[in-house]
Design a protein around this motif. Structure first.
Motif, mmCIF file in Angstrom:
data_model
loop_
_atom_site.group_PDB
_atom_site.id
_atom_site.type_symbol
_atom_site.label_atom_id
_atom_site.label_comp_id
_atom_site.label_asym_id
_atom_site.label_seq_id
_atom_site.Cartn_x
_atom_site.Cartn_y
_atom_site.Cartn_z
ATOM 1 N N VAL A 75 42.552 9.068 59.991
ATOM 2 C CA VAL A 75 43.857 8.667 58.514
ATOM 3 C C VAL A 75 43.117 7.403 57.743
ATOM 4 O O VAL A 75 42.848 6.356 57.901
ATOM 5 N N TYR A 124 50.821 17.059 62.782
ATOM 6 C CA TYR A 124 50.279 15.557 61.117
ATOM 7 C C TYR A 124 50.894 16.090 60.802
ATOM 8 O O TYR A 124 51.020 14.874 59.513
ATOM 9 N N HIS A 128 52.070 13.367 57.882
ATOM 10 C CA HIS A 128 51.459 12.876 56.766
ATOM 11 C C HIS A 128 52.360 12.444 55.724
ATOM 12 O O HIS A 128 52.347 11.883 55.069
ATOM 13 N N SER A 142 42.406 12.848 55.871
ATOM 14 C CA SER A 142 42.872 12.401 56.773
ATOM 15 C C SER A 142 40.828 13.888 57.487
ATOM 16 O O SER A 142 40.734 14.001 56.164
#
Length: 157
Positions: A75, A124, A128, A142
């Motif tokens: 990231v 994720y 996020h 990402s």
């Protein structure tokens, strides 16, 4: 903390460090035998390496996939400013996010690069949403790792 390259670390200290990086659970008796020292001399050297900070800590490594977090996502985070207080606020907040395995302040076109461990894409997505709400975050980019090619835990000495 002394720097390994600048310190009086000899080949025996390097051997101790290499063996402990390979297996941190070695007993002092086993370690002394492997590096060719008496038990007391070996223990004395290990304590000096610990006190100097060259040995940072002892850890156990968990298999990420078997622990239910097989995914690695890299990231890149850009903040809305680079003032000291903006960086500090982000760094303080990111340190509380357990999925973040590594985080680096970067030079170049992004401010931070991190590796996060996740279960899957839904996991994720949840993360996020958390990352985009951290102080000063302007952009999050990402990249999902497809396969681990090299993963080392021991530093070449």
């Amino acid at each position: 903390m002394r720097n390994l390259a600048e310190s009086a670390v000899d080949r025996i200290d390097r051997a101790i460090l290499n063996e402990l990086q390979r297996d941190g659970r070695l007993t002092n008796v086993q370690l002394a035998e492997l590096v060719g020292l008496s038990e007391s001399a070996c223990l004395r050297r290990v304590r000096l390496l610990e006190q100097s900070g060259i040995i940072d800590r002892y850890v156990m490594l968990v298999d990420q996939g078997r622990a239910g977090k097989p995914g690695n996502v890299f990231v890149r985070v850009t903040l809305d400013g680079q003032q000291r207080e903006r960086l500090s606020a982000f760094e303080e907040a990111i340190a509380t996010v357990p999925e973040v395995m590594e985080c680096y302040l970067m030079s170049g076109d992004v401010d931070y690069l991190m590796r996060v461990a996740v279960k899957d894409t839904d996991d994720y997505l949840r993360l996020h949403n958390k990352l985009t709400g951290l102080p000063g975050v302007l952009r999050v980019q990402s990249s999902f790792a497809l396969r681990t090619v090299v993963s080392r835990t021991s530093l070449p000495l």
